[in-house]
Design a protein around this motif. Structure first.
Motif, short mmCIF file in Angstrom:
data_model
loop_
_atom_site.label_atom_id
_atom_site.label_comp_id
_atom_site.label_asym_id
_atom_site.label_seq_id
_atom_site.Cartn_x
_atom_site.Cartn_y
_atom_site.Cartn_z
N UNK A 77 0.80 -1.21 0.00
CA UNK A 77 0.00 0.00 0.00
C UNK A 77 0.84 1.27 0.00
N UNK A 78 2.14 1.12 0.13
CA UNK A 78 3.07 2.25 0.04
C UNK A 78 3.92 2.06 -1.20
N UNK A 79 4.70 3.07 -1.57
CA UNK A 79 5.46 2.96 -2.82
C UNK A 79 6.64 3.92 -2.82
N UNK A 80 7.66 3.55 -3.63
CA UNK A 80 8.65 4.54 -4.06
C UNK A 80 8.09 5.23 -5.28
N UNK A 81 8.16 6.57 -5.29
CA UNK A 81 7.78 7.36 -6.46
C UNK A 81 8.93 8.28 -6.80
N UNK A 82 9.30 8.31 -8.07
CA UNK A 82 10.42 9.14 -8.49
C UNK A 82 10.02 10.62 -8.47
N UNK A 83 11.03 11.48 -8.33
CA UNK A 83 10.76 12.90 -8.22
C UNK A 83 11.41 13.74 -9.29
N UNK A 84 11.80 13.11 -10.40
CA UNK A 84 12.47 13.84 -11.47
C UNK A 84 11.44 14.45 -12.43
N UNK A 85 11.90 15.38 -13.24
CA UNK A 85 11.03 15.96 -14.26
C UNK A 85 10.73 14.92 -15.33
N UNK A 86 9.48 14.86 -15.78
CA UNK A 86 9.13 13.92 -16.84
C UNK A 86 8.36 12.73 -16.30
N UNK A 87 8.32 11.66 -17.10
CA UNK A 87 7.46 10.51 -16.79
C UNK A 87 8.17 9.36 -16.10
N UNK A 88 9.42 9.55 -15.73
CA UNK A 88 10.16 8.52 -15.00
C UNK A 88 11.10 7.69 -15.84
N UNK A 89 11.07 7.82 -17.15
CA UNK A 89 12.02 7.11 -18.00
C UNK A 89 13.44 7.55 -17.67
N UNK A 90 14.33 6.58 -17.52
CA UNK A 90 15.72 6.87 -17.16
C UNK A 90 15.99 6.84 -15.66
N UNK A 91 14.95 6.85 -14.84
CA UNK A 91 15.14 6.76 -13.40
C UNK A 91 15.47 5.31 -13.00
#
Length: 199
Positions: A77-91
């Motif tokens: 029910x919890x998650x890691x979410x990326x914080x970079x600009x864009x849709x997450x590609x390359x993270x």
């Protein structure tokens, strides 16, 4: 018993930042990474660490740190979410264990699995690369589905101390660009009952 998520009597979670300015094991200059460390303290694994290339800032109701990847069905029910600009590609996310361990698959929960609504609203990983500390790698096309996925290693058992998953493409969210992943797990107990041939 899933050792990956069992903490020892003195188990603790620590958050820290790692700054690396040299060439990394993965062939490029590593940037600052957010990391969460778990002391496990079993006969199979001493500790595990989750790192990520970026982290979405905390909201009023949730955190999105890489340590949220540590969990099986009862914790997704919890998650890691990326914080970079864009849709997450390359993270990327990175999983480390000490000492060197052995596995033949990764258990994975794509997207933000707090609810099916959250799953659809946030981006999910589509094409990914798993790279090990010896330089070998595997690519996968992930399913866009709620629930667990199993990423088997094509050549069977493998020794490693580090796995990096890089997101090469995504399934877009219906409301948010942020890419989220709810779980990334290794079941070390499998090696106790198998007669593995390590690659």
């Amino acid at each position: 018993m899933f050792v990956h998520f069992t903490r020892g009597a003195s188990g603790s979670l620590a958050s820290f930042c790692v700054f690396i300015f040299s060439i990394s094991l993965f062939g490029s200059v590593a940037k600052a990474a957010d990391c969460d460390h778990f002391n496990v303290g079993t006969d199979l694994v001493d500790s595990i660490t989750y790192c990520a290339s970026s982290v979405l800032p905390n909201s009023k109701v949730a955190t999105y740190r890489p340590g949220n990847l540590d969990g099986w069905e009862d914790n997704v029910g919890r998650a890691w979410c990326e914080g970079a600009y864009g849709n997450g590609s390359g993270e990327w996310i990175e999983y480390s264990n000490r000492p060197e361990s052995m596995a033949q698959k990764v258990y994975f929960w794509n997207g933000y699995q707090k609810s099916k609504k959250a799953f659809q609203e946030n981006a999910r990983a589509r094409d990914v690369k798993l790279q090990f500390d010896d330089g070998t790698y595997i690519t996968y096309r992930l399913q866009d589905k709620f629930g667990q996925q199993v990423l088997a290693f094509p050549n069977g058992w493998k020794n490693f101390t580090r796995i990096r998953m890089t997101i090469n493409s995504v399934y877009p969210g219906s409301k948010y660009d942020d890419l989220c992943i709810s779980g990334f797990a290794i079941d070390y107990e499998e090696s106790r009952y198998a007669d593995p041939v390590v690659n």
